[in-house]
Design a protein around this motif. Structure first.
Motif, PDB file in Angstrom:
ATOM      1  N   LYS A 347     -15.705  -0.295   0.912  1.00  0.00           N
ATOM      2  CA  LYS A 347     -16.008  -0.520  -0.504  1.00  0.00           C
ATOM      3  C   LYS A 347     -14.764  -0.331  -1.370  1.00  0.00           C
ATOM      4  CE  LYS A 347     -19.032   1.056  -4.258  1.00  0.00           C
ATOM      5  NZ  LYS A 347     -20.114   2.005  -4.635  1.00  0.00           N
ATOM      6  N   THR A 348     -14.051   0.768  -1.136  1.00  0.00           N
ATOM      7  CA  THR A 348     -12.828   1.024  -1.910  1.00  0.00           C
ATOM      8  C   THR A 348     -11.754  -0.009  -1.581  1.00  0.00           C
ATOM      9  OG1 THR A 348     -13.323   3.390  -1.925  1.00  0.00           O
ATOM     10  CG2 THR A 348     -11.056   2.738  -2.414  1.00  0.00           C
ATOM     11  N   TRP A 349     -11.658  -0.377  -0.324  1.00  0.00           N
ATOM     12  CA  TRP A 349     -10.674  -1.388   0.077  1.00  0.00           C
ATOM     13  C   TRP A 349     -10.921  -2.705  -0.671  1.00  0.00           C
ATOM     14  CZ3 TRP A 349     -11.170  -6.190   2.421  1.00  0.00           C
ATOM     15  CH2 TRP A 349      -9.990  -6.783   2.870  1.00  0.00           C
ATOM     16  N   LYS A 350     -12.173  -3.114  -0.781  1.00  0.00           N
ATOM     17  CA  LYS A 350     -12.490  -4.352  -1.492  1.00  0.00           C
ATOM     18  C   LYS A 350     -12.128  -4.267  -2.971  1.00  0.00           C
ATOM     19  CE  LYS A 350     -16.253  -6.123   1.418  1.00  0.00           C
ATOM     20  NZ  LYS A 350     -17.710  -6.449   1.478  1.00  0.00           N
ATOM     21  N   THR A 351     -12.234  -3.059  -3.538  1.00  0.00           N
ATOM     22  CA  THR A 351     -11.898  -2.878  -4.946  1.00  0.00           C
ATOM     23  C   THR A 351     -10.393  -2.979  -5.184  1.00  0.00           C
ATOM     24  OG1 THR A 351     -13.819  -1.431  -5.239  1.00  0.00           O
ATOM     25  CG2 THR A 351     -12.080  -1.296  -6.910  1.00  0.00           C
ATOM     26  N   LEU A 352      -9.600  -2.451  -4.238  1.00  0.00           N
ATOM     27  CA  LEU A 352      -8.158  -2.337  -4.444  1.00  0.00           C
ATOM     28  C   LEU A 352      -7.342  -3.478  -3.856  1.00  0.00           C
ATOM     29  CD1 LEU A 352      -7.681   1.469  -3.674  1.00  0.00           C
ATOM     30  CD2 LEU A 352      -7.890   0.385  -5.910  1.00  0.00           C
ATOM     31  N   GLU A 353      -7.853  -4.115  -2.829  1.00  0.00           N
ATOM     32  CA  GLU A 353      -7.025  -5.059  -2.061  1.00  0.00           C
ATOM     33  C   GLU A 353      -6.670  -6.311  -2.858  1.00  0.00           C
ATOM     34  OE1 GLU A 353      -7.593  -8.206  -0.511  1.00  0.00           O
ATOM     35  OE2 GLU A 353      -9.565  -8.558  -1.365  1.00  0.00           O
ATOM     36  N   LYS A 354      -5.514  -6.838  -2.533  1.00  0.00           N
ATOM     37  CA  LYS A 354      -5.056  -8.112  -3.059  1.00  0.00           C
ATOM     38  C   LYS A 354      -4.382  -8.856  -1.919  1.00  0.00           C
ATOM     39  CE  LYS A 354      -2.327 -10.306  -6.688  1.00  0.00           C
ATOM     40  NZ  LYS A 354      -1.409 -10.093  -7.845  1.00  0.00           N
ATOM     41  N   ASP A 355      -4.980  -9.985  -1.538  1.00  0.00           N
ATOM     42  CA  ASP A 355      -4.511 -10.750  -0.372  1.00  0.00           C
ATOM     43  C   ASP A 355      -4.527  -9.899   0.886  1.00  0.00           C
ATOM     44  OD1 ASP A 355      -4.091 -13.034  -1.901  1.00  0.00           O
ATOM     45  OD2 ASP A 355      -2.067 -12.416  -2.439  1.00  0.00           O
ATOM     46  N   GLY A 356      -5.525  -9.032   1.003  1.00  0.00           N
ATOM     47  CA  GLY A 356      -5.699  -8.251   2.228  1.00  0.00           C
ATOM     48  C   GLY A 356      -4.898  -6.974   2.294  1.00  0.00           C
ATOM     49  N   LYS A 357      -4.145  -6.656   1.245  1.00  0.00           N
ATOM     50  CA  LYS A 357      -3.295  -5.470   1.266  1.00  0.00           C
ATOM     51  C   LYS A 357      -3.492  -4.670  -0.008  1.00  0.00           C
ATOM     52  CE  LYS A 357       1.242  -5.825   0.855  1.00  0.00           C
ATOM     53  NZ  LYS A 357       2.671  -6.083   1.167  1.00  0.00           N
ATOM     54  N   ILE A 358      -3.559  -3.345   0.125  1.00  0.00           N
ATOM     55  CA  ILE A 358      -3.711  -2.500  -1.052  1.00  0.00           C
ATOM     56  C   ILE A 358      -2.326  -2.156  -1.606  1.00  0.00           C
ATOM     57  CG2 ILE A 358      -5.876  -1.526  -0.219  1.00  0.00           C
ATOM     58  CD1 ILE A 358      -4.330   1.000   0.514  1.00  0.00           C
ATOM     59  N   PRO A 359      -2.193  -1.955  -2.930  1.00  0.00           N
ATOM     60  CA  PRO A 359      -0.889  -1.598  -3.506  1.00  0.00           C
ATOM     61  C   PRO A 359      -0.465  -0.204  -3.059  1.00  0.00           C
ATOM     62  CG  PRO A 359      -2.619  -1.478  -5.171  1.00  0.00           C
ATOM     63  CD  PRO A 359      -3.245  -2.101  -3.951  1.00  0.00           C
ATOM     64  N   LEU A 360       0.815  -0.073  -2.704  1.00  0.00           N
ATOM     65  CA  LEU A 360       1.356   1.200  -2.225  1.00  0.00           C
ATOM     66  C   LEU A 360       2.557   1.607  -3.065  1.00  0.00           C
ATOM     67  CD1 LEU A 360       1.274   0.553   1.626  1.00  0.00           C
ATOM     68  CD2 LEU A 360      -0.342   1.936   0.321  1.00  0.00           C
ATOM     69  N   THR A 361       2.740   2.903  -3.229  1.00  0.00           N
ATOM     70  CA  THR A 361       3.898   3.457  -3.931  1.00  0.00           C
ATOM     71  C   THR A 361       4.473   4.604  -3.086  1.00  0.00           C
ATOM     72  OG1 THR A 361       2.649   5.155  -5.140  1.00  0.00           O
ATOM     73  CG2 THR A 361       2.769   2.944  -6.127  1.00  0.00           C
ATOM     74  N   LYS A 362       5.541   5.207  -3.576  1.00  0.00           N
ATOM     75  CA  LYS A 362       6.123   6.359  -2.865  1.00  0.00           C
ATOM     76  C   LYS A 362       5.142   7.523  -2.812  1.00  0.00           C
ATOM     77  CE  LYS A 362      11.023   5.452  -3.749  1.00  0.00           C
ATOM     78  NZ  LYS A 362      12.297   5.993  -4.304  1.00  0.00           N
ATOM     79  N   ASP A 363       4.202   7.571  -3.757  1.00  0.00           N
ATOM     80  CA  ASP A 363       3.232   8.669  -3.799  1.00  0.00           C
ATOM     81  C   ASP A 363       1.982   8.399  -2.963  1.00  0.00           C
ATOM     82  OD1 ASP A 363       4.865  10.089  -5.589  1.00  0.00           O
ATOM     83  OD2 ASP A 363       4.027   8.988  -7.302  1.00  0.00           O
ATOM     84  N   SER A 364       1.948   7.255  -2.285  1.00  0.00           N
ATOM     85  CA  SER A 364       0.751   6.921  -1.505  1.00  0.00           C
ATOM     86  C   SER A 364       0.615   7.791  -0.264  1.00  0.00           C
ATOM     87  CB  SER A 364       0.772   5.439  -1.100  1.00  0.00           C
ATOM     88  OG  SER A 364       0.676   4.606  -2.247  1.00  0.00           O
ATOM     89  N   ILE A 365       1.718   8.335   0.232  1.00  0.00           N
ATOM     90  CA  ILE A 365       1.642   9.312   1.320  1.00  0.00           C
ATOM     91  C   ILE A 365       1.345  10.664   0.699  1.00  0.00           C
ATOM     92  CG2 ILE A 365       2.916  10.568   3.084  1.00  0.00           C
ATOM     93  CD1 ILE A 365       4.337   8.097   3.856  1.00  0.00           C
ATOM     94  N   GLY A 366       0.243  11.258   1.119  1.00  0.00           N
ATOM     95  CA  GLY A 366      -0.146  12.555   0.588  1.00  0.00           C
ATOM     96  C   GLY A 366       0.486  13.690   1.371  1.00  0.00           C
TER      97      GLY A 366
END
Length: 388
Positions: A347-366
């Protein structure tokens, strides 16, 4: 003639035509065997290189036949790959057999070409080829890579490109990629695949001269939209710690800055888990949990296990982050975090994804948690020198 002999004679007459039904089967020694194919692209033309190996090497994989060429390379150009291959068919003396094709080598130019995925599609559709073909990319001339002879003149069928599993048992710097896994990766989020990058090196020599060998020097990233770029050498080291099937890797560090000597540690028995953490604002971070065992090599003084454990954790964490950030520079989800979220929270993946990939930043690694479950001092020739 007895009744038994008469029956035997009749049976022989009946089965003789059936046995003769294999008359049109091609004899193995009357075929050429393809071990590898290289694809380049220049001036709107595909250039295809076929590596045909000596037939004796198929049956005798440890050492090639003496006095015979281990392989020959044929090349031709065409507007399509198939056209180039058909040109090569005209110049060979016997039928070419594709069933033993072991690896596919792609040049940087063909990776950058907008129709690079059609190259992969070509070999999926050929009925004689298998899905277990290994796939590599390179910046070096295709012909030079295919002409490399393995160390000690071993058979080409046992080279690191023909059989990468053998070399990754000792050091799993780069994950081998088969045609099957390549197709799966391009069809799953984030629709990007890391292909082993091969380069030429002169690290070896014989009594006469230095010899060229192939080495794994990083990865090239291919996506469903085309080529993204290369991550090379030390910048790619984090990959091995995020690959669950890594057999063994190494890290080298100083325990103290004032020390002159370095310490090399083998790491093996990796188990990695990635857990997506979805926050209230629907942003996602990814926690990495890694279990690993360590073996010390060649230390010259008493060392403390807590210090070693801390340095392992610091070094591995640093390499994981460095490779991840190199991927971000290329807009690449190098650790396939999009797929982890896809599997865990659709569900969250469908909300965030664009062309099958979610946006990532340097802060995406927790949080990165590294558990060094065991520190092995190696063979105990001398007294125990690891302090608890």
């Amino acid at each position: 003639m007895t009744r038994k002999n008469v029956l035997l004679y009749v049976c022989m007459l009946i089965t003789a035509p059936l046995i003769a039904g294999c008359w049109d089967i091609m004899e193995p020694q009357r075929m050429y065997y393809i071990n590898a194919i290289g694809i380049d692209y220049e001036d709107n033309q595909y250039k295809v290189y076929l590596q045909i190996i000596n037939f004796a090497d198929v049956a005798k994989s440890e050492q090639p036949s003496t006095g015979a060429m281990p392989s020959e390379i044929g090349s031709a150009e065409g507007r399509t790959i198939e056209e180039a291959i058909y040109k090569l068919y005209r110049s060979v003396d016997q039928e070419i057999f594709w069933g033993h094709l072991r690896f596919l080598l792609l040049s940087e130019r063909v990776m950058e070409h907008e129709h690079s995925l059609s190259v992969i599609d070509t070999f999926i559709r050929v009925r004689e080829t298998r899905y277990q073909i290994w796939v590599y990319c390179t910046k070096d001339p295709i012909k030079d890579v295919l002409l490399v002879t393995p160390i000690l003149q071993s058979s080409l069928t046992s080279s690191k490109l023909s059989n990468p599993i053998g070399t990754t048992e000792q050091e799993s710097f780069i994950e081998p990629k088969s045609l099957r896994n390549l197709v799966i990766g391009l069809n799953e989020p984030s629709h990007e695949v890391s292909i082993p990058y091969v380069s030429l090196t002169s690290s070896w020599e014989n009594v006469d001269e230095p010899v060229q060998e192939t080495t794994f020097a990083g990865v090239g990233i291919l996506s469903k939209d085309g080529f993204k770029g290369f991550i090379q050498n030390t910048a790619a080291r984090g990959n091995q710690w995020m690959f669950d099937k890594t057999s063994r890797g190494e890290i080298t560090f100083k325990l103290h800055e004032q020390q002159r000597d370095y310490l090399t540690v083998d790491l093996d028995k990796l188990k990695v888990k990635v857990k997506p953490i979805v926050r209230s604002n629907e942003s996602v971070t990814f926690n990495i949990d890694l279990h690993v065992q360590a073996t010390l090599n060649g230390f010259k003084e008493s060392v403390n296990s807590d210090e070693i454990r801390a340095h392992i954790q610091e070094t591995v964490k640093k390499e994981i982050i460095e490779t991840y950030e190199e991927g971000l520079k290329l807009d690449v989800d190098i650790y396939r975090f999009s797929e982890y979220l896809y599997r865990a929270n659709l569900k969250t993946w469908k909300t965030l994804e664009k062309d099958g990939k979610i946006p990532l930043t340097k802060d995406s690694i927790g949080k990165i948690t590294i558990h060094v479950t065991k520190i092995n001092p190696g063979r105990k020739t001398y007294e125990e020198t690891i302090e608890k």
